[in-house]
Design a protein around this motif. Sequence first.
Motif, short mmCIF file in Angstrom:
data_model
loop_
_atom_site.label_atom_id
_atom_site.label_comp_id
_atom_site.label_asym_id
_atom_site.label_seq_id
_atom_site.Cartn_x
_atom_site.Cartn_y
_atom_site.Cartn_z
N ILE A 90 0.85 -1.18 0.00
CA ILE A 90 0.00 0.00 0.00
C ILE A 90 0.89 1.23 0.00
O ILE A 90 1.62 1.47 0.97
CB ILE A 90 -0.92 0.01 1.24
N PRO A 91 0.86 2.01 -1.07
CA PRO A 91 1.70 3.21 -1.12
C PRO A 91 1.33 4.19 -0.01
O PRO A 91 0.18 4.27 0.41
CB PRO A 91 1.39 3.82 -2.49
N ARG A 92 2.36 4.92 0.43
CA ARG A 92 2.14 5.96 1.43
C ARG A 92 2.59 7.29 0.83
O ARG A 92 3.43 7.31 -0.07
CB ARG A 92 2.94 5.63 2.68
N PRO A 93 2.08 8.39 1.32
CA PRO A 93 2.47 9.69 0.76
C PRO A 93 3.98 9.94 0.85
O PRO A 93 4.56 10.53 -0.05
CB PRO A 93 1.70 10.71 1.60
N THR A 94 4.59 9.49 1.93
CA THR A 94 6.04 9.61 2.09
C THR A 94 6.57 8.31 2.65
O THR A 94 5.88 7.58 3.37
CB THR A 94 6.42 10.76 3.05
#
Length: 116
Positions: A90-94
């Motif tokens: 799951i990608p995260r903003p940073t």
Amino acid sequence: MPKTRVLTEFGMGSSLRRQDYTQAAKRALQDALWHNSINMAELFGFPKEAMIVDVEIAVQQPDQVDISTLSEVFPYGQITVSVGHGGLDIPRPTGKPTVIANAAISVSFDMEKAHG
């Protein structure tokens, strides 16, 4: 060997910030194990070492999982671990993505040994 499966349990684990596929897989195994408190070996009259434990792990990057670390989760039994593609990143903003691993644990016995 007439291997007879007597139990299958499932689990899910994650690595929230480190993208550690081994840790996520280990947590998935522990999740699956903590769901079950049945003493399968004793139920069928086997020593615990006779348990045949097949472990399947699914993560997005299977080559990043240390199988020997996962085998150490089990205090006894004949352990086989396989790792395949699945789970979820799951990608995260940073930073690194959150990793989710899925696990399936199947316990079997060679039933002929007990009754043959």
